[in-house]
Design an enzyme around this catalytic site. Sequence first.
Site, PDB file in Angstrom:
ATOM      1  N   SER A 205       0.844  -0.957  -0.058  1.00 47.80           N
ATOM      2  CA  SER A 205      -0.052  -0.133   0.085  1.00 47.80           C
ATOM      3  C   SER A 205       0.724   1.175  -0.030  1.00 47.80           C
ATOM      4  CB  SER A 205      -0.974  -0.055   1.300  1.00 47.80           C
ATOM      5  OG  SER A 205      -1.951   0.898   1.138  1.00 47.80           O
ATOM      6  N   ASP A 311      -8.675  -5.640  -5.895  1.00 45.93           N
ATOM      7  CA  ASP A 311      -8.525  -4.812  -4.902  1.00 45.93           C
ATOM      8  C   ASP A 311      -9.122  -3.533  -5.421  1.00 45.93           C
ATOM      9  OD1 ASP A 311      -7.261  -2.950  -3.250  1.00 45.93           O
ATOM     10  OD2 ASP A 311      -5.039  -3.401  -3.441  1.00 45.93           O
ATOM     11  N   HIS A 342      -6.948  -6.150  -1.236  1.00 37.07           N
ATOM     12  CA  HIS A 342      -5.696  -5.467  -0.562  1.00 37.07           C
ATOM     13  C   HIS A 342      -4.981  -6.375   0.443  1.00 37.07           C
ATOM     14  CE1 HIS A 342      -3.723  -1.478  -0.786  1.00 37.07           C
ATOM     15  NE2 HIS A 342      -3.683  -1.573   0.554  1.00 37.07           N
TER      16      HIS A 342
END
Length: 667
Positions: A205, A311, A342
């Site tokens: 991320s 995602d 994610h």
Amino acid sequence: MTHLKSGIVAVRGARLAALTGTGLVLAACSGAATDDPSVSRAQALESTPVYSYADAIREAVWVETTLDNDGDGKPDKVAVDIVRPRLPAGDTTKVPVILEASPYYSNRGRGNEAELKAYDSSGVIRKMPLYYDNYFVPRGYAFIGVDLAGTNRSTGCLDVGGKEEILATKAVIDWLNGRATARRSNGTAVVADWTTGKVGMIGKSWDGTIANGVAATGVEGLTTIVPIAAISSWYVYVRANGTLRGSNRMSGLATSMSGRPSGVCDAQTRALRTGQEDATGNYNDFYAARDYIPDVSKVRASVFVVHGLNDWNVTPHQFGPWWSALAARNVPRKIWLPQVAHVDPFDFRRTEWVNTLHRWFDHWLLGLDNGIMQEPMAAVERAPGTWVDDAVWPAQGVHTESLPLGIGDGQTGTLGGLPSSTDAPLRTFTDVPSLTEASATSSPNTAKNGRLVFLSQKLSRAIRMSGAAQVKLRIRSNKPTSELTARLVDYGSASRNLSYRSGTDGIVNLTTSSCWGESSSGDDACYTDTKLDVANTDYGVITRGWLDAAHRDSLRNPSSLNSSTWYDVVVPLDVDDAVIDAGHVLGLVLVASDRDLTAPQTTGATIDVDLAASALRLPIVDLGATSVSARAVLAPAEDPALLVAPRIHAPPPADWPDSFDPTATFY
């Protein structure tokens, strides 16, 4: 592979050979252990755990930058926590570095268990989140956890992907290579004379995003990056081709993650709130400064991408254009594409991931000729838990098929069939802001306000799409603009990962745990096991795409629609790789507002679609079939942009200049 009691992964049948001049013990060819200096680094297979983790050197330094975005008149400093092997007396071995720069170390934590940094009474790191230090430090690597500017023990302020975060992290790599200054808490200067200067950045991320951004500076010493579910363009994180994905995302992230005293970063937060320009949806200089793709020509590091195809947070469009740009520059690269959302691969394919990551770092940071770059470039999850390797990605043989939109029976149109010559090739729908994705995609043969559905015949054979699809539409709107949302749907019963609909991101925790590396009294190497969140469903959304119609030609300079004029628009769908099984039906669902995954500025538009000038363009890999339906109209593969996940309507040329403007054509 076998697990020893310590949790260390070892290779069956490997011998240990001490390599002269390296200080590392490496797994080499078969035979008895030896100190034969003729065993070269090139013959080694992998690094093995020979250093004590419990006895590792733990220290903290602050690297000085040339920045001052908190405006206190002092250079901003980034805090660097280090865990590195303690070498025997007289051993001059230098070690490479694995580095993760993160804003999360003192607030949301890292990993599935949200681990935080913890310190002893003297302020030295006692517990480092995740397993990287536990696993790699005994194998002759240093691990460094960098607090992003403005977080935890660093000064400065978060600028959310901007130059403060990127250049401050770059300064750490400069220090590791003797080009910057670092000091201990007492002000004493410290030199990183223990490292080779080779650095591999990793992170999920925001952390992986920083790896992308630092690689795009071309900093010397950064040898490889492993961005997981990472951002390549912050515009794409908060926008989708002019549509708003969420308000105050940039300023909100800075405020929630800041580790500075109240008021210190107010000016920077105001700058973020102004720059993010929520009222327009435009791409501007603020986003250009947070877009790493135009600087891809500077990348010196190899890149190992991991990104969930489902995602919904950092969408697959983030890796697609980045990957395409790297490919255009022939950057050494590898990619994993799972079906989860994610999620870190440690939490959905743990054994294979640790083994692959280990070999990747051994090759790029230790220089071991372990063959990893001769293996297939891509690993794609075809079905839950079923992985297939591909020599390249997008897959070899991919070509464009253009499927016309047919008039159908008045409730659903046909996909892949020509409009009937006896019917006006026109369909109309009106924005229904309350329409959810579940309602829009379910019961495709039932008339519902606010949507158009186009269905193929049942597939006689399975097909595979690999890359980025597009929906080309000729539209007329009674409002100056409208959001347009397209979803590609696989209608047919199958076992699917519930990454989006269940809210689990595609995994669930088990009651067991496994250990990956060595533990100390303050930092254990054991983590909760997980399993995929899977169920049999009647249909599944393959990929999605959005467009604000006023941004159809430019993201910087939108232009309103005239209600009496027809316009050609293209809705780019998120990058994907999927197999639609024989007997299933491929569906295209069109709506206006998407209340689930965007924050649309609903206009209530009524939109006419000219079917004769509209089509779904698919990047298809033949699996024994030449088309998705007997009536499909095939287009020649003259549009390679569809195959390589573009951010523009043409792939970047080989001589792509550093000053390339990504908004010169449609983004």
